[in-house]
Design a protein around this motif. Structure first.
Motif: not given
Lengths: 444, 411
Positions: A83-87, A89-90, A95-96, A80
């Protein structure tokens, strides 16, 4: 040396094999994780997964996908953050899936050796055949302009020999994973006489990043792990042959397998272990080791007899055990191959008489699974060996003799300078072979 | 209340999940319809069959994602064909869905549109691994906060509450009270055949529960023993009027009377002003007590929503049994244990019995009904005449939807 740079372009030779697939899995994850670091954005990391058959590579990709998914599910807190900057992917699930893609996207499956010609790091996990390994190294090194580093997974061939015969100028190190690499924590690290210090530093950093436990072995054929295993196996084989004065060989094999498993509290008996590794692999390793230890006679005609009859053991692609010296059902031995009649004899025909011959198990006996998790191992082994020494049964005598031989082998490894300390020998057997008791101990 | 309302004939399925011997993640398990049918038909068999029922209410949180199944109201006739053609509704309020099913039933009976309501709560959550279940359960919070939320969203929310509580009131003592809460929960669950922790045999529960939290693999201030588990289960109960009791032929002393209820929500898009307080819970409980016309001192047993140990402690404070910051002392003094001043969660609560989210509110009512009517079997506690009331506090989300109900034995 820049660790990240070195891992930008990697090749795994023998990537679809038992060891290669694990090395590929761990390394592709490490590379994908590096690519997720902010400072590495925009860099492309690739690992060439090289093997000889498209079919095997197709199976490899399925294995990889399943394993990466399993690993991703366990590192969700970290993912998490990454990938925090990937809006877009919630959810964890999104994300997985992205991470699984990002890892697989590092991998380039191919049947062409040319793919290794542009790599900086070459992991080698092909067959344990010195000539083939040297040939491959020479071939790659002749055309690769980067003077790559080679990390060989050989479990027995002296690294200095590979270095010299392939003309690698110290750009090779023994990095021996245990099987399966994704699970086993142990790595045996073996330097040739002139292995480059930077390569050593890289290997140590890579091992640490993978969370591996490193035991250094000196560069003598077989190293610590096989140095013990091969001699231990030869002891088991000769004990079985000795018992043929009283019982048929297949019964002797069953008895020695039982003694080496139950009485010595190992995860499997010695013949099951030979089957697990594969008779052909064991035979190869002995062939490699034998010339290096004149007078020791590291070879087994009995093993070759099985191989001549195509009895090989080893594992199926799903990890299940193939029949070898023993026959298996659901991973458990249920019979033994009889060389005389050339067929498997079901254990139900002789189990009882074998057990009667061995005598009852020690009263303090506990199965491996229980002992390995126990916090009271010292107390357990003290009472087990105390009991074995007072029991007047064939089983106890065979077990004590076996344990003595195992200790002697371990001490020889230290005396010959292969292992640095008793502790190193014990660590290899405890972590690489999942023994519950190091061979060099005071109970024997 | 103008009209007397009763609950009776409760039933709980087992709470299935890790810990139960019959649970095997690799093998197929009963689907949600099985749970609805089991709980519903068991209640029907105690109340003389479907003909007595005017209406069914099913509380459920997230079957639409856990089981790809919405439209649960139409499962009522699957319980029994005799429910065909009658009204049936599914209600949702996250983990308070069960409590809302009870309130919906109570209001139907109060309105006079029904004399007998079958109220049921159900959730089947082991259909996905916990890491994906966390995404589904996160919908009990505000979706706009999911991206910045923790991988384990709700453990993350309550871990944050625990972190502030530690800072303000002391870490060590609070963690000890968590461990005691866990021990009480498991010891109570061991007495209850349907509890998820019924088979738990750990000797030293408090030492286990003191395991240091690990923020790298889970959350910063809670460990796994501080959390309720993933559960499959259903609970059901009949909500009836006096007339309804006559219809189903159950004597009034085998029922509990509902003497008060409180229902309160708070803005789901707003973070708690004070993380060390469950202010909505306090409000709902105050409403319920006020309606019943009693003080907390007259309550002899409580079922509170301990989805996490910290929620248990904060629940004690929200009920006014301990002052702010003193919940841990109250718990450590043994007052919430089954022999204490106010036995809490006598069949294990969410941590010990299990937390099939949509079923939990109904499970609380069934437990209190059994305790007050003397039908709690091995889990039976002593209900003192000076404290004849029971109280349940069922929470949805992070203190957002709260349902509190006050009960006493029918007479």
């Amino acid at each position: 040396m820049d660790y990240d740079n070195k891992l930008e372009r990697v090749a795994v030779m023998g990537a679809a094999g038992k060891m290669g697939s694990g090395i590929l899995l761990l390394t592709s994850i490490e590379m994908a994780d590096l690519s997720l670091k902010p400072e590495n954005r925009g860099r492309t990391f690739t690992i060439q997964a090289i093997d000889v058959s498209d079919e095997a590579l197709s199976g490899l990709m399925k294995y990889l996908r399943a394993q990466v998914l399993r690993i991703a599910e366990k590192k969700m807190v970290w993912l998490r953050l990454m990938y925090a900057d990937r809006a877009d992917l919630v959810d964890n699930g999104q994300i997985i899936q992205q991470y699984v893609f990002d890892v697989l996207n590092v991998v380039r499956p191919t049947i062409r050796i040319e793919a290794a010609y542009d790599c900086h790091i070459i992991f080698e996990a092909i067959k344990e055949d010195p000539d083939l390994k040297k040939k491959i190294f020479r071939k790659i090194d002749g055309v690769n302009p980067h003077k790559p580093w080679y990390l060989t997974n050989t479990s027995s061939i002296p690294i200095s020999e590979l270095d010299r015969d392939a003309g690698l100028d110290g750009r090779i190190i023994g990095f021996h994973f245990y099987n399966p690499p994704a699970v086993q924590k142990l790595v045996e690290l073996i330097c040739a006489k002139n292995t480059a210090p930077l390569l050593q530093a890289f290997a140590l950093e890579y091992a640490e990043r993978l969370g591996k436990l490193v035991v250094r072995s000196n560069d003598k054929a077989g190293f610590i792990g096989n140095g013990h295993f091969m001699r231990d196996a030869l002891h088991g084989i000769s004990e079985a042959e000795r018992l043929t004065a009283e019982v048929p060989l297949y019964e002797a094999v069953w008895m020695i397998n039982k003694v080496s498993q139950d009485y010595l509290v190992r995860p499997m008996g010695i013949f099951q272990l030979i089957d697990y590794v594969g008779l052909d692999v064991v035979n190869y390793i002995m062939q490699v080791m034998n010339p290096h230890f004149p007078g020791e006679e590291i070879h087994s005609p009995m093993l070759r007899s099985y191989l001549e009859l195509e009895i090989r053991g080893g594992q199926n692609s799903d990890g299940s055990q193939k029949d070898g010296i023993l026959r298996y059902e659901k991973g458990r031995p249920v019979g033994v191959y009889d060389l005389a009649s050339q067929q498997y004899i079901a254990a139900e025909h002789f189990r009882e008489s074998c057990e009667a011959r061995l005598g009852p198990l020690p009263k303090s006996f506990q199965p491996w699974k229980q002992v390995v998790a126990s916090k009271m191992k010292d107390e357990f082994f003290a009472s087990l060996f105390q009991e074995l020494k007072t029991m007047d049964t064939a089983g106890a005598r065979l077990a004590l003799k076996y344990a003595c031989r195992s200790k002697e082998i371990g001490q020889q490894l230290v005396a010959n300078g292969i292992a640095r300390t008793d502790e190193d020998v014990n660590t290899v057997l405890l972590t690489g072979f999942f023994h519950t008791l190091g061979p060099i101990n005071n109970y024997v | 209340m103008e009209k007397k309302i009763y609950m009776t004939a409760g039933y709980n399925t087992i709470s299935l999940g890790t810990g139960r011997k019959e649970f095997n993640p690799g093998k197929p398990r009963p689907g949600i319809e099985h749970y609805i049918k089991e709980a519903g038909s068991q209640v029907l068999s105690k109340i003389g069959g479907p003909d007595a029922v005017d209406e069914t209410v099913i509380g459920n949180f997230m079957a639409c994602r856990f089981n790809s199944q919405a439209h649960l109201g139409a499962f009522a006739p699957y319980i029994d064909e005799g429910l065909s053609g009658k009204p049936s509704t599914r209600v949702e309020g996250a983990c308070a869905s069960g409590g809302l099913a009870l309130l919906t039933g109570i209001k139907s009976v109060l309105s006079g549109s029904a004399e007998v309501v079958l109220a049921l709560g159900v959730e089947v959550q082991n259909s996905v691994k916990a890491i994906y279940g966390a995404d589904i359960l996160a919908a009990a919070g505000w979706a706009a906060e999911r991206k910045t939320g923790h991988a384990f969203f709700f453990p993350g929310q309550f871990s944050d509450r625990a972190g502030v509580y530690f800072e303000r009131f002391g870490r060590e003592r609070t963690r000890k009270s968590f461990a005691r809460w866990y021990r009480n929960a498991i010891e109570n669950a061991r007495l209850c055949l349907t509890a998820q922790e019924y088979h738990n045999t750990v000797a030293d529960l408090e030492t286990l529960a003191m395991t240091e939290p690990n923020g790298k693999s889970f959350v910063d201030y809670l460990n796994l023993f501080d959390c309720s588990k993933v559960s499959d289960g259903a609970s059901a109960i009949a909500i009836v009027s006096r007339e309804g009791l006559r219809r189903i032929g159950i004597p009034v002393e085998e029922a509990v009377e509902i003497t008060g209820f409180g229902h309160a929500v708070n803005n789901i898009t707003v973070k708690p002003a004070d993380p060390t307080e469950l202010s909505t819970a306090r409000l709902a409980a105050e409403k319920a007590l006020k309606m019943a016309g009693i003080s907390i001192g007259q309550v002899g047993t409580v079922e509170t929503h301990d989805c996490f140990t910290i929620a248990g402690i904060l629940g004690v404070e929200a009920l006014g049994l301990a002052k702010k910051g003193e919940g841990p002392d109250y718990v450590l003094a043994g007052e919430t244990s089954r022999k204490g001043e106010v036995p809490f969660n006598t069949t294990g609560g969410l941590i010990g019995w299990g937390h099939p989210t949509g079923a939990t509110g109904v499970h609380m009512a069934v437990t209190i009904m059994e305790q007050l009517t003397g039908k709690a079997g091995d889990t039976q506690i002593n209900i003192r005449p000076s404290k004849p009331f029971g109280l349940s506090l069922n929470m949805g989300g992070d203190d957002k939807t709260l349902v509190s109900i006050v009960y006493r034995r029918g007479e």
